[in-house]
Scaffold this motif. Structure first.
Motif, short mmCIF file in Angstrom:
data_model
loop_
_atom_site.label_atom_id
_atom_site.label_comp_id
_atom_site.label_asym_id
_atom_site.label_seq_id
_atom_site.Cartn_x
_atom_site.Cartn_y
_atom_site.Cartn_z
N SER A 287 19.27 -18.54 -25.53
CA SER A 287 21.09 -18.55 -25.28
C SER A 287 21.60 -19.22 -26.91
O SER A 287 23.35 -18.50 -26.00
CB SER A 287 20.72 -20.41 -24.37
N GLY A 288 21.77 -19.30 -28.08
CA GLY A 288 22.70 -20.23 -28.90
C GLY A 288 23.42 -18.02 -29.59
O GLY A 288 24.39 -18.71 -29.68
N VAL A 289 22.35 -17.08 -28.91
CA VAL A 289 22.48 -15.30 -29.51
C VAL A 289 23.93 -15.04 -28.70
O VAL A 289 24.99 -14.51 -29.08
CB VAL A 289 21.54 -14.97 -29.67
N ARG A 290 23.51 -15.80 -27.26
CA ARG A 290 24.65 -15.53 -26.48
C ARG A 290 26.01 -16.11 -26.80
O ARG A 290 27.36 -15.79 -26.51
CB ARG A 290 23.99 -15.67 -24.71
N SER A 291 25.81 -17.20 -26.61
CA SER A 291 27.23 -18.43 -26.99
C SER A 291 28.21 -18.03 -27.60
O SER A 291 29.04 -17.71 -28.56
CB SER A 291 26.57 -19.54 -27.27
N LEU A 292 27.23 -17.72 -29.56
CA LEU A 292 27.38 -16.70 -30.79
C LEU A 292 28.35 -15.97 -29.84
O LEU A 292 29.74 -15.26 -30.72
CB LEU A 292 26.79 -16.64 -31.93
N TRP A 293 27.49 -14.79 -29.55
CA TRP A 293 28.28 -13.25 -29.34
C TRP A 293 29.61 -13.86 -27.89
O TRP A 293 30.57 -13.32 -28.96
CB TRP A 293 27.32 -12.84 -28.04
N ARG A 294 29.83 -14.41 -27.23
CA ARG A 294 30.79 -14.68 -26.13
C ARG A 294 32.06 -15.87 -27.58
O ARG A 294 33.25 -14.76 -27.13
CB ARG A 294 30.72 -16.08 -25.70
N ARG A 295 31.69 -16.37 -28.73
CA ARG A 295 32.72 -17.34 -30.02
C ARG A 295 33.40 -16.35 -30.24
O ARG A 295 34.31 -16.39 -30.62
CB ARG A 295 32.05 -18.30 -30.43
N LEU A 296 32.39 -14.60 -30.75
CA LEU A 296 33.31 -13.86 -31.45
C LEU A 296 33.72 -13.23 -30.39
O LEU A 296 33.98 -11.68 -30.96
CB LEU A 296 32.18 -13.15 -31.68
N GLY A 297 33.74 -12.81 -29.41
CA GLY A 297 34.40 -12.37 -28.22
C GLY A 297 34.14 -10.44 -28.85
O GLY A 297 34.92 -10.03 -28.38
N LEU A 298 32.56 -10.32 -28.89
CA LEU A 298 32.46 -9.19 -28.98
C LEU A 298 31.78 -8.33 -27.75
O LEU A 298 31.05 -9.19 -26.79
CB LEU A 298 30.75 -8.86 -29.98
N SER A 299 31.40 -7.48 -27.53
CA SER A 299 31.22 -6.70 -26.54
C SER A 299 29.69 -6.27 -25.95
O SER A 299 28.86 -6.33 -26.75
CB SER A 299 31.60 -4.90 -26.18
N PRO A 300 29.04 -7.36 -25.17
CA PRO A 300 28.03 -8.07 -24.05
C PRO A 300 27.39 -6.43 -24.77
O PRO A 300 25.94 -6.23 -25.01
CB PRO A 300 28.27 -7.83 -22.96
N ALA A 301 27.62 -5.02 -24.49
CA ALA A 301 26.94 -3.47 -24.54
C ALA A 301 26.34 -3.91 -26.06
O ALA A 301 25.59 -3.04 -26.53
CB ALA A 301 27.90 -2.77 -24.17
N LEU A 302 26.67 -4.37 -26.62
CA LEU A 302 26.50 -4.34 -27.86
C LEU A 302 25.10 -5.45 -28.41
O LEU A 302 24.87 -5.56 -29.53
CB LEU A 302 27.64 -4.70 -29.20
N LEU A 303 25.21 -6.09 -27.45
CA LEU A 303 23.81 -7.38 -27.99
C LEU A 303 23.06 -7.11 -28.61
O LEU A 303 22.37 -7.54 -28.90
CB LEU A 303 24.64 -8.33 -26.77
N THR A 304 22.15 -6.01 -27.55
CA THR A 304 20.72 -6.01 -27.64
C THR A 304 20.72 -4.87 -28.91
O THR A 304 19.70 -4.54 -29.34
CB THR A 304 20.33 -5.20 -26.20
#
Length: 342
Positions: A287-304
């Protein structure tokens, strides 16, 4: 100059791995654990419980070319000739390599091998007068050059042993922040060594990145205040860190690195096994990874594509049962991240 490998990700999407160390003294059991729990990024285990020579500093000191080290009461120290300690370190590394080779026959995924980085090694390895090599710029240059040669030899050996694997080099640099800040204490403990210039630090790291050739380099630190911007400039393909220690002032550097193709090896699971309940919820673990991603404003498509899930640090202090379960849990957490990146 090595090619830029930031977008060459041999581990693939939704990957997980270990940081390096495992509990116990049985190399074959450790190799079986690492290979059995992980699918796309197996790692060469370290077993520091075996004693001097299997520890992080001694194992890497045994790789050095034209430099020799031995154990003193105060730690590892440069010596005139290779002795019993160096031979023991080399023997244990061969044992680890043999065991990993046995359990990775036909393996075609990523295979990660960790060595101590040049600045943590310079902070721990003593000159003949008992002071750290860090205090002598010439000694640091010689050490970095020797380590670079040793890393080339190690990677060449692994390529022969596991020819289908895609090798990944990890540089362990827990002392990097104290080195940059001038906080590493001298032998007396009353003074600290002068801070090393960032350009000098960056150049030494880049030499190791270049030595890895077409093998991507991960730089690991489980300490606070990781210098992400410097690591990015060094050419590292990935950063490995304890996610719980990341503060807002690092967000810009992390976001820029991800947009530049750098992978984040996010340490999200405690390595000591003190809280077995941490293994009960793979989705909650990331969950912390998802939270960081949202804070950085990065595309969810980049996440995995841009995140590998790991424990926060090595697992040497945990029980064997927890270590096995932790690696399996990280793999499940990575898959849950892929299933629901939002």
């Amino acid at each position: 100059m090595a090619p830029d490998l930031r977008n060459a990700r041999p581990w693939g999407p939704a990957a997980a791995t270990g940081v390096g160390s495992l509990p116990g003294t049985d190399a074959r059991e450790a190799a079986r654990t690492a290979a059995g729990a992980l699918e796309t990024l197996v790692f060469l285990p370290e077993l520091p419980a075996r004693g001097p020579g299997a520890d992080m500093i001694g194992r890497t000191a045994g790789l050095l070319t034209e430099l020799h080290a031995q154990v003193e009461p105060s730690g590892w120290r440069i010596a005139d000739h290779p002795g019993r300690d160096a031979r023991r370190a080399a023997a244990w590394l061969r044992e680890d390599l043999d065991a990993t080779e046995e359990y990775t026959q036909g393996y075609e995924g990523g295979l990660k091998v960790a060595v101590t980085g040049p600045w943590t090694l310079a902070s721990a390895l003593q000159r003949r007068n008992g002071e750290a090599m860090l205090g002598d710029p010439g000694a640091c240059r010689d050490l970095a050059a020797s380590l670079t040669d040793g890393v080339r030899d190690l990677l060449a050996d692994l390529r022969r042993r596991v020819p289908a694997a895609r090798l990944v080099l990890q540089l362990d640099e827990p002392a990097l922040t104290p080195v940059l800040g001038g906080h590493v204490r001298t032998a007396s403990g009353y003074r600290t060594y002068r801070a090393v210039d960032r350009v000098v630090v960056e150049d030494a790291l880049r030499s190791l990145v270049d030595a890895a050739g077409d093998s991507p380099t991960v730089i690991h630190s489980c300490a606070p205040d990781v210098p992400f911007a410097l690591l990015r400039r060094s050419g590292a393909a990935a950063f490995s860190f304890d996610l719980s220690l990341v503060t807002e002032r690092a967000y810009d550097a992390i976001g820029e690195a991800v947009e530049d193709g750098v992978t984040l090896f996010a340490g999200v699971l405690p390595g000591d096994g003190a809280d077995p309940a941490a293994l009960s919820d793979p989705a909650g673990t990331v969950s912390g990874v998802r939270s960081l991603w949202r804070r950085l404003g990065l595309s969810p498509a980049l996440l995995t594509e841009s995140v590998v899930i790991t424990p926060t640090c090595g697992l040497a202090g945990a029980s064997p049962a927890y270590a096995r379960a932790a690696l399996t849990h990280c793999a499940r957490a990575a898959r849950s991240l892929a299933d629901n990146p939002e």
